[in-house]
Design an enzyme around this catalytic site. Sequence first.
Site, PDB file in Angstrom:
ATOM      1  N   HIS A 117      40.206 -23.638 112.196  1.00 48.82           N
ATOM      2  CA  HIS A 117      41.637 -23.884 112.003  1.00 48.82           C
ATOM      3  C   HIS A 117      42.105 -25.091 112.803  1.00 48.82           C
ATOM      4  CE1 HIS A 117      42.790 -19.753 110.297  1.00 48.82           C
ATOM      5  NE2 HIS A 117      42.619 -20.654 109.364  1.00 48.82           N
ATOM      6  N   ARG A 138      42.757 -27.014  91.705  1.00 46.54           N
ATOM      7  CA  ARG A 138      41.509 -26.221  91.648  1.00 46.54           C
ATOM      8  C   ARG A 138      41.809 -24.799  92.125  1.00 46.54           C
ATOM      9  NH1 ARG A 138      38.947 -31.456  93.618  1.00 46.54           N
ATOM     10  NH2 ARG A 138      37.219 -31.840  92.202  1.00 46.54           N
ATOM     11  N   ARG A 151      44.225 -25.772  86.676  1.00 48.39           N
ATOM     12  CA  ARG A 151      42.938 -25.459  86.052  1.00 48.39           C
ATOM     13  C   ARG A 151      42.648 -23.976  86.222  1.00 48.39           C
ATOM     14  NH1 ARG A 151      37.578 -28.397  88.053  1.00 48.39           N
ATOM     15  NH2 ARG A 151      37.738 -27.037  89.851  1.00 48.39           N
ATOM     16  N   GLU A 199      33.294 -32.169  80.781  1.00 48.19           N
ATOM     17  CA  GLU A 199      32.370 -32.315  81.913  1.00 48.19           C
ATOM     18  C   GLU A 199      30.966 -31.843  81.560  1.00 48.19           C
ATOM     19  OE1 GLU A 199      33.973 -30.196  85.299  1.00 48.19           O
ATOM     20  OE2 GLU A 199      34.531 -28.464  84.113  1.00 48.19           O
ATOM     21  N   ARG A 204      24.373 -31.230  91.781  1.00 50.40           N
ATOM     22  CA  ARG A 204      25.216 -32.034  92.682  1.00 50.40           C
ATOM     23  C   ARG A 204      25.222 -31.493  94.106  1.00 50.40           C
ATOM     24  NH1 ARG A 204      31.273 -30.592  90.168  1.00 50.40           N
ATOM     25  NH2 ARG A 204      32.138 -30.930  92.223  1.00 50.40           N
ATOM     26  N   CYS A 215      39.538 -36.849  86.316  1.00 49.70           N
ATOM     27  CA  CYS A 215      39.928 -36.149  87.554  1.00 49.70           C
ATOM     28  C   CYS A 215      38.745 -35.940  88.493  1.00 49.70           C
ATOM     29  CB  CYS A 215      40.602 -34.821  87.238  1.00 49.70           C
ATOM     30  SG  CYS A 215      39.510 -33.648  86.430  1.00 49.70           S
TER      31      CYS A 215
END
Length: 599
Positions: free
Chosen positions: A204, A311, A347, A456, A490, A527
């Site tokens: 945090h 997201r 999304r 994608e 990825r 995006c």
Amino acid sequence: MSSELAGVGIVSGASPSIAIGRAHRLAPSELETRHYSIERKDVLHEVARLNNAFSLVRAEIDDLATHVAPEAPGEVRAFLDLHRMILDDPLLCDEPRDLVRSRLINAEWALTIQLEQVCKQFEAIEDEYFRSRSQDVRQVVERVMKALVSGRSATVTLPPKAADGERLILIARDMSPTEMLQLKRRSEVDVAGFVTELGGRTSHTAILARSLGLPAVLGVANAREMVAEGDLIVLDAEAGRVRIRPEAAELTQYRQRLRAQLESRLALRKLKSRLARTKDGIAIDLMANIEMPEDTREALEAGADGIGLFRTEFLFMNRDELPGEDEQYEAYAKVARAMKGKPVVIRTLDIGADKVLTERARRSLGIAAGAPTVESNPALGLRAIRYCLVYPELFLTQLRAILRASSVGTVRILVPMLAHVHEVEQTLSFVARAREQLKERKHKYDARVPVGGMIEVPAAALSLPAFVRRLKFLSIGTNDLIQYTLAIDRADASVAHLYDHLHPAVLHLVSRTIRVGQRARLPVAVCGEMAGEVDLTELLLGMGLRQFSMHPSQVLSVKERLFGLSTKTSAKLAARVLRADDPLEIRKMIEKAAAKPAG
Ligand code: PEP
Ligand code: MG
């Protein structure tokens, strides 16, 4: 003699990554306190000391909470709430009192025993996020301990500046969010950054440092040993390095870099209210990608034209109980309201691959027919829209929440990882079902909320007409498009060198998607990370792209680049690049174009 320490660098997009100042060491932890046995007659006194210490810290947090500025990042309130919650947990505030009574030990000892007990429970948790929250418990107890030892609230005492006028760089074992907020409130104290021995990227302290715009290097194991009070320090948060007593020539270089960073950030900030346009006057939408509602502030600060990608899976991760419709609605509505009519592209859940639900959350959904227990290749498995279609209740709940948020702003629904037309059709019928349910339940929503799809997966990019006929907009997710086109995981570092956004196959799929969308008069955005790469702005513009969505910290740099570009010359560059078939040749063309002075 100069020396160097390394740690985890924390940079906030809007602030410089370099800080120069004199070290100010914060007092070492009071957790190393005296432990001793007491007599029964002293029990009441020790319990009263505990009560007093807890009350002091409660008052301190409440005081900070009432002074939080309305424009402060959402995290600030969230931390104060979390620390207040920890403070009120009976395991921490009641148990030590019982230990004093049953074991006849002093208050400090009882608190230390209970702290270790609670932290052990946290540290046994499998989930990394929750495990790392033991750090918050330690920070809260540390404050109680300080109050216990001194009998008063533990405010950090600091000189406003170093004697020679340099700013301060704080060196501490740890800094709690409460301490950071206290410092932030005292505007006369000029803190340039800080170094701590504890904490990592997800702590945090790191999150708050980022949102308060303070560069920091965390997790520097022996910082307090190596740095003396008053040492001149250079903090290079981008490299995660702390230079102690740098040589004069090196210091001059760092001062120049800092000045250049401040100047370029200042110049960029001036662009915030200017509309993004090319040199030949074509308007471009520059949108922001966000992961949590709190990120909206950064998007607004960057002057983004909307949220191009929310997201939402981050609302579902790191927790055992999944967010219900109302909680989701609050999150989506908060963003929609804050954007004041600018578009917000939400999304639907992109869970799977490297973004997973906790084991308990997964079990709470029940095991769907056909859902594998162990996925051998999760990036190609039950992910994103595939996941939602297998768990209809999960999907419908989210769709209802998104639709409801459309009553307070301009909301669009974006569907990730489409490969089959039947996935679009099923999604559209789920959206229709969610609308009916809202109608039955008398909830308000905008009946015209458009549904768009992410391109994608190469299969979708190669069969666009069928998608274009059914969807209202497209957004190209280049991160995954590269992964699936080049067969590169990825998340796998061993093949990262093969992950190439300039591979001709990738560029052809991106260009084709923009072209087909344009012909059908469908808005098309990019995006993925490519949209925020300044060196690629000209190429994407030349391919016909008019909507870019990126991390908020990139918006102003891309805007600055656009001012110097014309659509005509960009189109010529794109045509040349698309004719080439050698990635090296393509890279050279891009580098040459990027090196050209703007204008
Ligand atoms: C993408 O794949 O390019 C994208 C924007 O989505 P994510 O990075 O969340 O997978
Ligand atoms: Mg993606």
